[in-house]
Each structure stands twice: as C-alpha cells, then as structure tokens.
Enzyme design. Structure first.
Site, mmCIF file in Angstrom:
data_model
loop_
_atom_site.group_PDB
_atom_site.id
_atom_site.type_symbol
_atom_site.label_atom_id
_atom_site.label_comp_id
_atom_site.label_asym_id
_atom_site.label_seq_id
_atom_site.Cartn_x
_atom_site.Cartn_y
_atom_site.Cartn_z
ATOM 1 N N HIS A 352 16.702 -6.331 -6.151
ATOM 2 C CA HIS A 352 15.482 -5.556 -5.909
ATOM 3 C C HIS A 352 14.252 -6.065 -6.623
ATOM 4 O O HIS A 352 13.173 -5.470 -6.495
ATOM 5 C CB HIS A 352 15.692 -4.093 -6.294
ATOM 6 C CG HIS A 352 16.425 -3.304 -5.253
ATOM 7 N ND1 HIS A 352 15.779 -2.708 -4.200
ATOM 8 C CD2 HIS A 352 17.742 -3.055 -5.090
ATOM 9 C CE1 HIS A 352 16.675 -2.097 -3.441
ATOM 10 N NE2 HIS A 352 17.874 -2.299 -3.957
ATOM 11 N N LYS A 539 2.419 5.402 -5.942
ATOM 12 C CA LYS A 539 3.617 4.609 -6.255
ATOM 13 C C LYS A 539 3.777 4.682 -7.763
ATOM 14 O O LYS A 539 2.894 5.201 -8.447
ATOM 15 C CB LYS A 539 3.446 3.161 -5.800
ATOM 16 C CG LYS A 539 2.084 2.549 -6.164
ATOM 17 C CD LYS A 539 1.883 1.133 -5.652
ATOM 18 C CE LYS A 539 1.642 1.010 -4.191
ATOM 19 N NZ LYS A 539 2.757 0.457 -3.448
ATOM 20 N N ARG A 540 4.879 4.184 -8.314
ATOM 21 C CA ARG A 540 4.989 4.155 -9.770
ATOM 22 C C ARG A 540 3.847 3.341 -10.362
ATOM 23 O O ARG A 540 3.353 2.401 -9.731
ATOM 24 C CB ARG A 540 6.341 3.557 -10.188
ATOM 25 C CG ARG A 540 7.485 4.508 -9.989
ATOM 26 C CD ARG A 540 7.333 5.766 -10.847
ATOM 27 N NE ARG A 540 7.551 5.459 -12.238
ATOM 28 C CZ ARG A 540 8.643 5.781 -12.924
ATOM 29 N NH1 ARG A 540 9.595 6.479 -12.364
ATOM 30 N NH2 ARG A 540 8.761 5.448 -14.203
ATOM 31 N N LYS A 545 1.653 -3.707 -9.748
ATOM 32 C CA LYS A 545 1.207 -2.976 -8.549
ATOM 33 C C LYS A 545 -0.317 -2.854 -8.511
ATOM 34 O O LYS A 545 -0.896 -2.467 -7.500
ATOM 35 C CB LYS A 545 1.862 -1.598 -8.492
ATOM 36 C CG LYS A 545 3.382 -1.652 -8.240
ATOM 37 C CD LYS A 545 3.982 -0.253 -8.234
ATOM 38 C CE LYS A 545 5.480 -0.229 -8.020
ATOM 39 N NZ LYS A 545 5.874 -0.334 -6.604
ATOM 40 N N THR A 647 8.276 0.309 0.114
ATOM 41 C CA THR A 647 8.674 1.175 1.217
ATOM 42 C C THR A 647 7.574 2.200 1.462
ATOM 43 O O THR A 647 7.471 2.737 2.571
ATOM 44 C CB THR A 647 10.000 1.902 0.922
ATOM 45 O OG1 THR A 647 9.937 2.452 -0.395
ATOM 46 C CG2 THR A 647 11.173 0.960 1.032
ATOM 47 N N LYS A 651 5.945 4.000 5.073
ATOM 48 C CA LYS A 651 5.709 5.429 5.346
ATOM 49 C C LYS A 651 4.273 5.641 5.799
ATOM 50 O O LYS A 651 4.006 6.412 6.725
ATOM 51 C CB LYS A 651 5.984 6.268 4.096
ATOM 52 C CG LYS A 651 7.384 6.136 3.535
ATOM 53 C CD LYS A 651 7.464 6.808 2.155
ATOM 54 C CE LYS A 651 8.684 6.360 1.379
ATOM 55 N NZ LYS A 651 8.561 6.678 -0.069
HETATM 56 C C1 LIG Z 1 8.525 5.777 -1.078
HETATM 57 C C2 LIG Z 1 8.380 6.259 -2.464
HETATM 58 C C3 LIG Z 1 8.193 5.340 -3.500
HETATM 59 C C4 LIG Z 1 8.089 3.853 -3.269
HETATM 60 O O1 LIG Z 1 6.723 3.509 -3.132
HETATM 61 P P1 LIG Z 1 6.248 1.976 -3.216
HETATM 62 O O2 LIG Z 1 4.808 2.057 -2.844
HETATM 63 O O3 LIG Z 1 7.048 1.211 -2.231
HETATM 64 O O4 LIG Z 1 6.452 1.535 -4.617
HETATM 65 C C5 LIG Z 1 8.069 5.825 -4.784
HETATM 66 N N1 LIG Z 1 8.114 7.146 -5.050
HETATM 67 C C6 LIG Z 1 8.266 8.066 -4.077
HETATM 68 C C7 LIG Z 1 8.295 9.505 -4.440
HETATM 69 C C8 LIG Z 1 8.418 7.645 -2.755
HETATM 70 O O5 LIG Z 1 8.600 8.572 -1.804
#
Ligand SMILES: *Cc1c(COP(=O)(O)O)cnc(C)c1O
Length: 803
Positions: A352, A539-540, A545, A647, A651
């Site tokens: 990952h 995101k985190r 990032k 991911t 979305k």
């Molecule tokens: C999808 C999701 C992530 C992943 O987000 P990235 O932008 O791909 O890092 C992190 N936290 C939550 C709550 C999510 O639903």
C-alpha cells in the site's frame, strides 16, 4: 420481511434487550433494536451460506486486515437486504424520525483512512459477487479517535463505538482460540521425532465477535470476524489470597490491552511492542481458526492451499506466513518443504505504500522475547531465501537489499515477497514503481509473482445510497443495471449534449450542497456559502498529501484580492477535513495553520461572499457520505509517486466532482479515461519529481519568484490571531532533520495556481462544466470495487464470481 414483521421484531428486541417499549425507547435503544433485527436476518442467511460452502468445497478467500473502516451499517444493510423502505416506515410508525435516527448511529471506525475503508468496500463486493469470503480483524474497543478542534488545535477524544455499534456483533465464545506470547522454546525427542516445545508462555484468549455482511441482490452472506482479547484466567486466586491484589489481575490487564485501541498512525510504522502483540494475536487466532475449520471439513491440511487463499492488506498481517509454517510443522507434523509449499501457495500480499517511514521493520529483539518460536521460523525462512538470492544474483548488494533479517531488523515486506505467491500494487503507477524501483530485484527473480489491481470503492454506498438524486437521474437515463454492472455508467456519455440532463445534474448538485450546508450547520455551527464553488480536500493529514500546497494557493488568492479589491473573483468555499496522527507534530501544525488562515479570511470583509475557508471537524466515513454528493472540486494533489492509489479521488469522481490533481496513484488512470479535457492536471510527473529530488533547492525558487516569496512570508508572519508559522516556513526552505521541502510544494506551486485558474474559468462556463461533471460520473465505473474484486478473483485468487 414486511414492514409489519419488522415492526414486530423491533418491538420484541426493544422489550427483550433494552427492557423498554417503543415509547420509552431512546435513540440508542432503537438503533440497537434495529441492528439486532437485521443482524438476525443476516445470521439466518449466513447459516445457509456456510452450509452451502462446506458442501460445495470451493476455494475460499480470507481477507486479513488490521483495519476495517466500516462506518455505519444500518442503512447499508437495510439497502442490501432490500428492506430500506419498510425499515424507514417501521421506524416512523414506532414514533421516530427515521432520517434523524439513522444519523445517530456511530461509525464503526476500526481503521485510519484509505487502507481500512478499502477493506470495508471489498467485503461488500466479495459478498455481492457471491465469493465465499471472510474478513478478519481486531475488535478494538476504541476505534479511530474523535477529533475536536480547541483553540485551533486538534484534541483527540476516545471513540467508544461498541455501546451501540456492538449490537451488530455476534460473540461466539465457543469458537475462541488461544494465543501464546513470550516464553521459551526447547526441542525434545519423542518417538524418534524431534519435537518443538514452547513453554512458560502467557496465554491470551481470542474470542470472535462476528459481524455479518449482506451483499446486494443476493442471499449470500459473508462474515467479518473481529477478535477480542481476553485473559483465560480471571484473577489469580493464589496471589489474591496472599493479598497481592494488583498482581492478581495483571495478566488480565495485559490481555485486555491488546484489543483496547486502534493505533492511529496512517502510512507510518511505529515499532511499539503492543502493536506487534496485536498483530500476532490477530494473525495467530485467525490462522488457527482457518486451519481448524479446514481440518473439520477435509480431515487434512495437505490440500489447504487448494481450498484457501489468504489475502493480506499491507504487511501488518505478514506473520501469517511463519504462523502457518508453525501450525503445519509443530501441530500437523509436516516437514519443512511440504509446509513451505502449502504456505507459499496460500498467501497473497497487497502493498500500500512506497514511503520509507511506512515500511515495517521490527527489532529482532522484540521477536526473540515476544515470539520465540515464530522467530526461529523466520530465521530459517530468511536463511533459505538468502541462499536463493545469492544463487540468483551473486551480488552482496542485492543480498542485503532483499534480506528478511538485516542489521537487527525484520523486514516484513521482504518476508511477504519470499513467503507469498503474489505481490500487488494498488494502481498502475504504483505497481510500476514497485517493479522498477522498490522491489526491482525481487521482480527480476520472480516476475510472475507481481500484479496490479487498481483500487476501487463500493459504488452502491458511495453513489446510489448517498446521492439519491443522482441515482434517480442515472436510472431515468440508463436504468439501474449499473448497480451490478458499474461499467454501464458509460451510457451517460450519450447525454453530453443534452442540455436538460446537464441542467438537471447542476440542480442535483445544488440540492446536495444545500443539504450538506444544513448538515454542517447542525454539526459544527458553520454557515457555508452555497453560492460558492465547493472546493474540497478531505483525507488524512500527511505532508505528502500536500494540504499545505492548497493553503499556499488560497493565501495567494487572498493576497491578490488584497491588491485588487475590485477584481472579478468567482466565489469559492475551501473545505478541509483531516485527522493528524496524535504524534505527528508537523501535521498538527498544518491543521492549526488552516484554522488561522480560515479565521483571517472569514473575518475579512474583503472576502465576504468571495472566499471562505472551513476546517470540518472529525472527518470520518459518515461525513464523507454527506460531503461527496455536494463536492464540486476534488483536490488530489499529492507529490507524484507518493500516493499509492487514493480512493477518495474515486468517490468524488462518481459524484460528479471535477479533479484538480497530479499524475499520481489512480489519478493516472482517471486521466486515461477522462482525457486532458475532463480533469485539471498540474505539476511534476513521478519520474520528474524523483529526478528533481536529487538536487533540489527550494530556496532558489523562493529567491526568484516574488509571488511565491510573498505567500511563504505570509505563512511565516501568520495572521490576525498572532500565531507565527515560522517553523513551517523554515521546514520548507531549509528542512529540519529532513530535506528542505521534501514533497516539492514550491516546485509545483506555479503550475498548481495555473490549474486553479483553469478550473475556475471553466466553472464559469456552466454547460461545459456540467458536461465535464457528467463525463466524470460516466467513466467512474472502472473505479468500482466490483471491478477490483473481479480482478483479484481472476488474476490472484483463482475463484469464480458472479458475472
Ligand atoms: C475514502 C476515505 C479515505 C481515503 O481518502 P484518500 O483521499 O484516498 O486518502 C480516508 N478516510 C475516509 C473516512 C474515507 O472515507
């Protein structure tokens, strides 16, 4: 199940389990009762699924992950069971406002971010595609912490989800396994055979708590098995009677600690002893459970690899490899070669990350004391692997790079490569980087072992369920076939010139924005400007990032506005949401900086109705569900080569948001299907970024570019709240026990601002924008988890699945 039957069942559960009538019941009672009713419904189907599975003797998938970020289950299960409408009515007739009640369900936050959410999406798809599969993890008492912002700073609060969320779980104490930690190992001869004896260990009991998983449009039910740690002894009565009260319950406390809390580090390795205990506890309980079940059905472990495949989500469950070896040799009496052949053909590993600080490397000493038998097995695996490497390369440098045990450390990724049948990356670019760079030598040794499976998300949750307006538009245009065949979303492309469809799309987005604004007002009291473009980065929080690059761009816009107060500026609302690992000081500083900038901009009359910045507290699955349908711009701006897939990007895309992004992770494949005209790309490519890093000097860019310099000086000097961010400024220009601007923010700044300009100009052309949005939805089918799971089933697991 009809509405009436549901009502009856809920009332019964309320009386039996909560001791109350519907009129006396609070929201918590009602949620527990509903959960138990759906749980019973799934448990019944689950029994049939399992009987069928044992009868057919097909190959099963075991998906092991230290994280499953499930979020809420009530709507999801009702939806998949086809009970959404009747449940809603039943709840309303029992005197509850359904929408408000569903909003009270706590998220099951047993994960940090993308990796944990991926596992949750995959469970849904594996079940929907009728794959016999089981997920395994730890039943953490406390999931990912709740984030509060107090005076601009992140404060972590415990997430006690089991109180209500526990209603989804079925404890199965009769299936408990015993895990052994510590102790010593000796060998003895027994009937002419050399036996390994592990003794003086501490016993920990692993009790499974099963969460049933319903699929969409199928009776198939899979299980997520969550292990709870318990001491097998209650209190030591001998110590107790001697008056040593604390010592008497010491072992119990130690056992309880193992499943107490999820480690909150995302993309970061922490060499803590309790974390290794968690990993082995989880792995040992799981492997014992799988092999026990296999023996019950087949009476032998010799065909284990034909009937089982174990997919491990990152290296966190890597100890399955030595644990399988231990069970095959010590318990089943196999010799090394046979045990190895079965193990090697049972385990598949998903990588990952390529970030060095995230690659697990455990101290050898920890293994020696905590897992003495596992350590012996690892040493033997390492020796044999080293011989293989030497014979292949005759190159000491490669022997070192590929070593499993080196310089007092155990490298888990190399263990997975040596002990598994498959290694896969999670996007085309990431898999390419694994083959060409991170695992280059291993790839040369065993090229057939390397795969790519680009990540995907559960499009039923992340589109149909959370965006009913869009779902019904899609159904009107192309039918509901996309629910099981996400590639059918392509059909939407045919409407690219249909102005009424494009207009409807814009209306739906507007309604979703209003709905989210309402939600945000209730959650944290902010008033969002719904006339502004919703420009979102959630995101985190991690330096790679580059939330800080987003901040720099916003500050740049603000400074331009200060120079020309009358300029024509299309209103934008910048939304951030991000948790920082509690020990990640720089990430916490960036959260504070976002707060300071927001305070400045939101209080400046100059910005009124033009610029707004909001930090959304406690980003989590249920917030993402409210936010994605309302988002118009998706910020996916990681340094190229650093984000394995992402991911969140998928979305957003499914919900019609347009991406501003780098060619990183799955953005590359998004760009491939979208073309230059439907995504706003900027910045260095992965290879350029890697090359630049070798001789990078951000100070030169700072000296040369007055616009960039002013932005950085602005960060250094801070804002109206008087907080200085000189530390961040210095980190970018000079570094701090790390290279200056390691993630190349300054190098990408100009290009990023340009992408922001192109994006906002395009937004002004409403028809064109809506068309881009439509294309994003239409081409998002390839990013559905169903596609990813079909890839795994075909290329790695070799199991059949529903067409
Ligand atoms: C999808 C999701 C992530 C992943 O987000 P990235 O932008 O791909 O890092 C992190 N936290 C939550 C709550 C999510 O639903």
């Amino acid at each position: 199940m009809t509405k009436e039957a549901l009502k009856e069942a809920i009332i019964q559960r309320l009386r039996i389990n909560c001791g109350c009538s519907p009129r006396q019941a609070g929201d918590g009672d009602m949620l527990r009762a509903c959960a138990m009713v759906l749980r019973d419904c799934m448990a019944e189907r689950g029994a049939t699924t399992r009987e069928e599975r044992d009868r057919c003797q097909e190959r099963q998938v075991h998906y092991l992950s230290l994280e499953f970020l499930m979020g809420r289950s009530l709507l999801k299960n009702a939806y998949n069971l086809g009970l959404l409408e009747s449940l809603t009515q039943a709840v309303e007739e029992l005197g509850f406002k359904a929408a408000d009640l569903f909003e009270q369900e706590p998220d099951a936050g047993l994960g940090n971010g993308g990796l944990g959410r991926l596992a949750a999406c995959y469970l849904d798809s594996m079940t929907t595609l009728n794959i016999p599969a089981t997920g395994y993890s730890i039943c953490y008492e406390l999931g990912i912490f709740k984030q509060k912002i107090v005076e601009g700073q992140q404060v972590e609060l415990p997430d006690d989800w089991l109180d209500i969320g526990g209603a989804w779980l079925l404890p199965r104490p009769q299936d408990a396994e015993e895990v052994h930690l510590g102790g010593t190992v000796r060998t003895k001869w027994d009937g002419g055979q050399l036996m390994v004896v592990h003794e003086d260990y501490t016993r920990v009991l692993a009790v499974p708590c099963d969460m049933e998983i319903a699929g969409y449009d199928t009776d198939h039910v899979n299980t997520l098995r969550l292990w709870q740690a318990r001491s097998p002894k209650s209190v030591d009565m001998q110590l107790f009677s001697q008056g040593q009260y604390l010592q008497a319950s010491e072992e119990r406390t130690m056992a309880d600690a193992i499943s107490k809390i999820l480690y909150p580090e995302d993309n970061h390795y922490e060499g803590k002893s309790l974390r290794l205990k968690q990993q082995y506890f989880f792995v040992s309980a799981t492997v014992q459970s799988i092999t026990r079940k296999h023996l019950e059905v087949y009476g032998t472990l010799r065909n284990f690899h034909e009937k089982n495949v174990i997919q491990i989500n990152d290296t966190h469950p890597a100890l399955v490899i030595p644990e399988l070896m231990r069970i095959f040799m010590d318990d089943a009496g196999m010799g090394w070669d046979e045990a190895w052949n079965i193990t090697k053909n049972s385990v598949a590993y998903t990588n990952h990350t390529v970030l060095a600080e995230a690659l697990e490397c455990w101290p050898q000493t920890l293994f020696e004391t905590l897992l003495p038998r596992i350590w012996q097995v690892i040493v033997e695996i390492a020796h044999r692997w080293q011989r293989q490497v030497e014979e292949h390369f005759h190159d000491p440098a490669k022997t070192e790079k590929l070593a499993i045990v080196w310089d007092g450390g155990v490298r888990m990724a190399n263990l997975c490569i040596a002990g598994g049948m498959s290694v896969n990356g999670v996007s085309a670019l990431h898999s390419e980087i694994l083959r060409r760079d991170v695992f280059r030598d291993a790839y040369e040794m065993c090229p057939g072992q390397f795969h790519n499976v680009t990540n995907g998300v559960d499009h039923r949750r992340w589109l149909s369920q959370i965006n009913p307006g869009l779902h019904s538009l899609i159904c009107d245009l192309t039918g509901d076939g996309y629910l099981l065949h996400p590639e059918q979303l392509q059909g939407l492309d045919a409407y690219e010139s249909d102005t009424s469809v494009l207009h409807r799309l814009e209306e739906i987005k507007g309604e979703n924005k209003a709905r989210f604004a309402h939600w945000a007002k209730r959650q944290q009291g902010v008033i969002l400007n719904t006339d502004a473009v919703f420009n979102v980065q959630v995101k985190r929080l991690h330096e790679y990032k580059r939330q800080l690059l987003n901040v720099m761009h916003i500050l740049y816009l603000y400074q331009r506005l200060q120079d020309s107060p009358n300029m024509d500026l299309r209103p934008q609302t910048f939304l951030f949401g991000a948790k920082a690992a509690p020990g990640y000081a720089v990430a916490k500083r960036i959260i504070r900086l976002i707060g300071s900038l927001a305070d400045q901009i939101n209080h400046d009359p100059l910005c009124k109705d033009r610029l707004q910045v909001v930090f959304l507290e406690n980003y989590r699955v249920s917030m993402a569900e409210a936010l994605m349908p309302a988002s118009e711009v998706s910020q996916q701006i990681s340094t190229a080569g650093k984000e394995a897939s992402g991911t969140g990007n998928m979305k957003f895309m499914m919900n019609g948001a347009v991406t501003v992004g780098t060619l990183d992770g799955a953005n590359v494949e998004m760009h491939q299907v979208l073309g230059d005209e439907n995504i706003f790309l900027f910045g260095l490519k992965a290879e350029e970024a890697a090359a630049l890093s070798r001789h990078y000097d951000p100070k030169l860019l700072y000296d040369r570019d007055p616009v960039l310099r002013r932005v950085l000086d602005g960060i250094r000097d801070g804002f109206r709240d008087g907080v200085s961010y000189e530390d961040i400024y210095r980190r970018l220009l000079f570094g701090d026990n790390c290279p200056a601007d390691q993630y190349l923010l300054l190098a990408d700044f100009v290009s990023y601002c340009d992408a922001g300009r192109r994006m906002i100009d395009t937004y002004g052309h409403r028809e064109r924008w809506n068309q881009i949005s439509l294309h994003n939805i239409a081409r998002s089918g390839g990013f559905a988890a169903d596609r990813a799971i079909r890839d795994y089933a075909r290329d790695i697991w070799h199991v059949p699945c529903k067409e």
